[in-house]
Structures are given as structure tokens and as C-alpha cells.
Scaffold this motif. Structure first.
Motif, PDB file in Angstrom:
ATOM      1  N   TYR A 174       1.019 -30.943  23.921  1.00 54.74           N
ATOM      2  CA  TYR A 174       2.472 -31.161  24.698  1.00 54.74           C
ATOM      3  C   TYR A 174       2.382 -30.385  25.725  1.00 54.74           C
ATOM      4  CZ  TYR A 174       7.684 -30.346  24.975  1.00 54.74           C
ATOM      5  OH  TYR A 174       8.975 -30.298  25.364  1.00 54.74           O
ATOM      6  N   ASP A 185       0.354 -26.390  15.675  1.00 55.07           N
ATOM      7  CA  ASP A 185       1.381 -27.017  16.545  1.00 55.07           C
ATOM      8  C   ASP A 185       1.641 -28.310  16.478  1.00 55.07           C
ATOM      9  OD1 ASP A 185       1.840 -24.064  17.967  1.00 55.07           O
ATOM     10  OD2 ASP A 185      -0.292 -24.554  18.282  1.00 55.07           O
ATOM     11  N   TYR A 211       2.046 -24.585  23.649  1.00 52.45           N
ATOM     12  CA  TYR A 211       1.845 -25.918  24.403  1.00 52.45           C
ATOM     13  C   TYR A 211       0.967 -25.603  25.563  1.00 52.45           C
ATOM     14  CZ  TYR A 211       5.649 -23.761  27.244  1.00 52.45           C
ATOM     15  OH  TYR A 211       6.171 -23.056  28.129  1.00 52.45           O
ATOM     16  N   GLN A 246      -2.117 -24.345  23.553  1.00 51.64           N
ATOM     17  CA  GLN A 246      -2.390 -25.213  22.436  1.00 51.64           C
ATOM     18  C   GLN A 246      -3.600 -25.833  22.364  1.00 51.64           C
ATOM     19  OE1 GLN A 246       0.330 -28.810  22.200  1.00 51.64           O
ATOM     20  NE2 GLN A 246      -0.671 -29.416  20.258  1.00 51.64           N
TER      21      GLN A 246
END
Length: 532
Positions: free
Chosen positions: A265, A469, A454, A458
Motif C-alpha cells: 500500500y 499488513d 505502508y 511495509q
């Protein structure tokens, strides 16, 4: 020898110390009753066959066995339940079986929860804002992985990172924090030959310019990530890609995009970060009292627009001009209004520019393109206590990432006059206006994806086998093939890029003038465009 009221003979009625054990007494009582019941139904049988002697023998301090001895010519087992297997052996067999089943069950459950932990509020796979709730054992594993990562740092290459200063393209820090996995991020392309590079992040602009790392330096263990900060329709129309062949040739392992279900993301910001930035500013200037902010809100609305020549940017400009023509007290900045900010003030989230305004027009250059919400919303508006008036993504996309009751969506109003009337009402009514900032004092768990990591954070966790996540993705489900806590880096692959775009972009995602003109949308923006 003594005889009980039912005629059963017992050798000793003095009740030695063992009989004073309550469990043994209970067993004796049960056997007495069983024998008595049997005797009443077997009068024809010789009495001696049913005369049983009960001996409770203590083998050790913790183990007790009950031995039943029958005598007479038709000796029978008088144990409760009968049968050739003594009672204590049945009990032991049942106990061993139960322990085996329980052990297997706990093992299966532990393996299951290690892969698919439950959620704090809801079921994984529904886009739940809470994400995974890890058990104590899983939290322990996560902590061990983060501690191990501190001493075994991975290196991430942000390819061409020196050319792109935006934080969504490269992180602000050269070393990510412990919660992210302590990775080192470099923008030095000359280090590509190093054996220590664990991942390479390539921005779509480098792909478009055919400026890519040589394949001869690529190692099988490296994770290649395609980073995209624009919606695909915009990339196509701007001519940044003549085709998607250059992307497909690179054989990327993952994407870092604004889509919430991207493999990594990559948003322009988050609700929780905006809350933290805003709270810090509030404490510095106003002593943590949101009501004191009103003393600095001396102007109504601001719009900063510097792209207005192509596609959706023209529609955005038409919408801003319509609001101006209908009487909105709006100050405009940017190249589109011949009022470009000085270079020293070009950092758009500068509180000196935006903070005096009550509302910030956070209009994007696309219409209803999934999850495309830029820094205008997070950094420019929320972090500066300006209520964002949004247009671009659908309402549900904003609700999925925004603090509760924090924005005003243009599509909620039937006309420009209705929207302007609502903004003027809030300008006159302080209590109603301050309702849009209740989130500033809300606890963390009220914020969407408040624990989600993110972007580079991430990615770094993935390189250390931390995939928790992934559970925040709307497309995550119980058949997810990557363990959320793993001992290795699992391979991630993406389909051909065109197929990926077609599978994610909603049908109503418009960018070009013709697409917007042909769309059957009865909205303020469509009527604004008709005027131009």
C-alpha cells in the motif's frame, strides 16, 4: 466381616485412612449401589456370586486404583460398567486419548492463527479498519523478528531516488525505525552491484523514460517493486507509457500503489499521521484546545491548483471557477490562477499559508478513480485544521481512509449554491464547524488502518517475513497464500500490468474530457464542465 443393609459383604468397616479420601468413598458408594441393584434382579443366582469385596489400594501419593475381587463359583466382574477391562485402565485410556486430541487441536489452531489471525472488530477480508489482532504467541514472534532485524539490516534501493524528492517516492529517513524493520534505504544507483541489496523500488517515471537497472545485476532473491503515484488512466493519457511492455519485461514482484489492495500500500498519507501532525501543531500554538483554533481562522476557503491543461485537471479548474462565479469567498493560488506561490513557500503543507483558512478545496484531477486521494487531503488540509472539501474519489473511498466526520464531499450537494450555503452556515456556526475536528482527540483505534504500515515500512517488514499488513487489504481472505508471519520472504508476483489495471480500476473512473462529457452523471462537476 460386616454386611451393609443390602447384604453386600465388606471385609472391614473400620474405614482405614484411604477410605477417608472423598473420591474413594464416592466410588465405593457407586459400586455398592450398583451391586445392590444387580442383586435385586438376580435372586436366582447363587448369593456368593454377587458378594464382592472392594479394596482401595494406594499405589503412590497421587495414583489410586480400585480393585474389585469376586469370589464364588460364578465369579463376575462387579466394576461399574462391567466388561473385562478394569475401571482404572478404561480411565487411563480415556485420559490418554483426550490429551492426544487436545494436543492435535491446539497445534492446528496455533498454525491456523499464525497464518490468519482474527481481527479486532470484524472478519478479515472485509476491509476491516482494525486489521489483525495477534495473539500473545504471535506478538512474541513479531517482537523476535523485529529484534532480529535490528542486527540484520536489509538494504532497499530507491532507484533514481535522487531525482524525485517527494516523500511518497522515497522515504524521508535513510534508516527506517524499529517497528518497520530497521532497513537502510539508499538512493545511490551505483550500489546496484552490491550483494546486500534486498529490494529495488523503481518509480513509474523511470520506467517511462526507459532508465532502468541492468538485468545482469538482478539476483533471484531480490524483490523488485513498481511504484506508481498516479491512477493508471492518467498515466496512459499523459503519454508516460506508449505501452505496458516495458513494465512487463521487468517482471516486478510487487506493486506499491495508492490502491488499498495493492501488494504494498502506497498512499500519500494516513489519517493517523494527520492526527499526529495536527495534534503537535495544536499543542504548540493553542495549548491543545481545539476551540482556540478559531481565533486564527480569519478566511473562508483556499484552493491551490497548478495543473489545469490536460484531462481531469480541466474539469477541476471548471469546478473551482464555478464556485467562484456563484459567490464563494475563495482565495486561489497556483499557476492556473497566475498566482504561483514563491519557491520558498512551495511546500504546500506550510501552515503559514493554509492555516488561516477554514476550508481547503482538495480537488483531484480524476473522477471516481479508486483510492486516488493525494497529499491535498492529508498534508494540506487535515494537518492544518482546514476542513477538506473533496472531489475526485468516491465518498466510500474517502471514508475508508479519513478520520470520522472530517470532510465535506461535493457530490453530496445538488448544486453549487447548496454547497456554498453549507460552507457559509459553518462559517457562522462555530459549534457546527468544530464538529469536523472531533477526531483530533479521538483515541487511535477510531482511525482507519491505524496500525497499518505502508510504503517502504511495509516493504521492509516483508523482507523480514512480517506480512501482517496484508490483512488490511480489502481483497484479503482466508485462502491467502502468504503466511502473515513467515521464516522466509515469500515470492510475490503481479499479472501483466494492463490486466492488473483493468481488474482494479472501477468502470466509472474518468480522466479525459470526452469520458467525462459522455458520462451520465448529474453532479455539480458535470454541470460546471458544461458551462466551459
Amino acid at each position: 466381616m460386616s454386611r451393609d443393609p443390602d447384604g453386600v459383604v465388606f471385609p472391614d468397616r473400620r474405614e482405614p485412612p484411604l477410605y477417608r479420601n472423598q473420591s474413594c468413598l464416592n466410588n465405593v458408594a457407586i459400586i455398592r449401589q450398583s451391586i445392590a441393584d444387580s442383586r435385586r434382579h438376580c435372586d436366582a443366582t447363587p448369593k456368593s456370586a454377587w458378594a464382592c469385596t472392594v479394596h482401595c489400594t494406594l499405589h503412590n501419593r497421587d495414583t489410586r486404583n480400585m480393585t474389585l475381587q469376586g469370589n464364588g463359583e460364578n465369579t463376575r466382574n462387579c466394576a461399574v460398567g462391567g466388561g473385562p477391562i478394569p475401571y482404572f485402565r478404561k480411565l487411563l485410556l480415556c485420559l490418554v486419548t483426550w490429551l492426544a486430541i487436545a494436543t492435535i487441536g491446539m497445534y492446528v489452531k496455533l498454525k491456523s492463527t499464525a497464518r490468519y489471525p482474527g481481527t479486532c472488530a470484524g472478519v478479515i477480508g472485509t476491509g476491516d479498519m482494525s486489521g489483525p489482532c495477534l495473539s500473545k504467541a504471535e506478538k512474541h514472534i513479531l517482537e523476535k523478528k523485529l529484534a532480529h532485524a535490528e542486527n540484520h539490516r536489509k538494504i532497499i534501493m530507491a532507484w533514481d531516488g535522487e531525482k524525485y524528492k517527494a516523500t511518497y517516492i522515497r522515504p524521508a529517513a535513510a534508516v527506517l525505525n524499529r517497528e518497520c524493520g530497521s532497513c537502510v534505504v539508499t538512493t545511490n544507483n551505483t550500489l546496484m552491484r552490491s550483494q546486500d541489496i534486498a529490494s529495488v523500488v523503481i518509480n513509474y517515471q523511470s520506467v517511462a523514460k526507459r532508465h532502468l537497472p541492468s538485468k545482469k545485476f538482478r539476483k533471484p532473491t531480490q524483490v523488485y517493486v513498481l511504484q506508481v503515484g498516479e491512477p493508471p488512466p492518467l498515466m496512459k493519457k499523459l503519454g508516460r507509457f506508449n505501452s505496458y511492455k516495458s513494465i512487463n519485461r521487468m517482471q516486478f514482484n510487487a506493486t506499491m500503489m495508492v490502491w488499498r489492495d495493492s501488494s504494498i500500500y502506497g498512499p500519500f498519507g494516513s489519517a493517523w499521521e494527520s492526527r499526529q501532525n495536527g495534534r503537535r501543531l495544536l499543542r504548540q500554538r493553542f495549548g491543545d484546545d481545539i476551540k482556540n483554533v478559531l481565533t486564527s481562522k480569519t478566511k473562508l476557503a483556499i484552493a491551490i491548483v497548478s495543473n489545469c491543461k490536460v484531462g481531469g485537471a480541466k474539469i477541476r479548474l471548471a469546478l473551482v471557477n464555478m464556485l467562484l462565479d456563484r459567490g464563494l469567498r475563495l482565495d486561489t493560488y497556483g499557476r492556473c490562477f497566475n498566482n504561483e506561490l514563491p519557491r520558498s513557500d512551495h511546500k504546500l503543507h506550510s501552515s503559514d499559508i493554509i492555516f488561516p483558512y477554514k476550508f481547503y478545496l482538495s480537488f483531484e484531477n480524476t473522477f471516481h478513480c479508486k483510492d486516488y486521494i493525494t497529499e491535498k487531503f492529508f498534508s494540506n488540509a487535515l494537518s492544518n485544521f482546514a476542513v477538506p472539501v473533496v472531489w475526485g474519489a468516491a465518498r466510500e473511498d474517502y471514508e475508508a481512509v479519513a478520520p470520522p466526520n472530517s470532510f465535506i464531499h461535493v457530490d453530496d450537494f445538488k448544486s453549487a449554491e447548496d454547497l456554498i450555503g453549507h460552507l457559509n452556515y459553518l462559517d457562522r456556526n462555530d459549534e457546527a464547524y468544530l464538529q469536523y475536528f472531533r477526531w483530533i482527540h479521538m483515541p487511535r483505534h477510531h482511525f482507519p488502518h491505524h496500525n497499518r504500515k505502508y510504503g517502504y515500512c511495509q516493504l521492509c517488514r516483508i523482507l523480514h517475513g512480517i506480512n501482517v499488513d496484508d490483512a488490511y487489504s480489502p481483497s484479503f481472505n482466508a485462502s491467502h497464500h502468504i503466511p502473515l508471519l513467515s521464516e522466509k520472504v515469500y515470492p510475490r508476483t503481479i499479472p501483466k500490468f494492463q490486466e492488473l489495471v483493468d481488474s482494479i480500476e472501477p468502470e466509472g473512473c474518468f480522466w479525459s474530457n470526452d469520458e467525462f462529457r459522455n458520462a451520465s452523471t448529474d453532479s455539480i462537476a458535470s454541470r460546471a464542465y458544461e458551462v466551459t
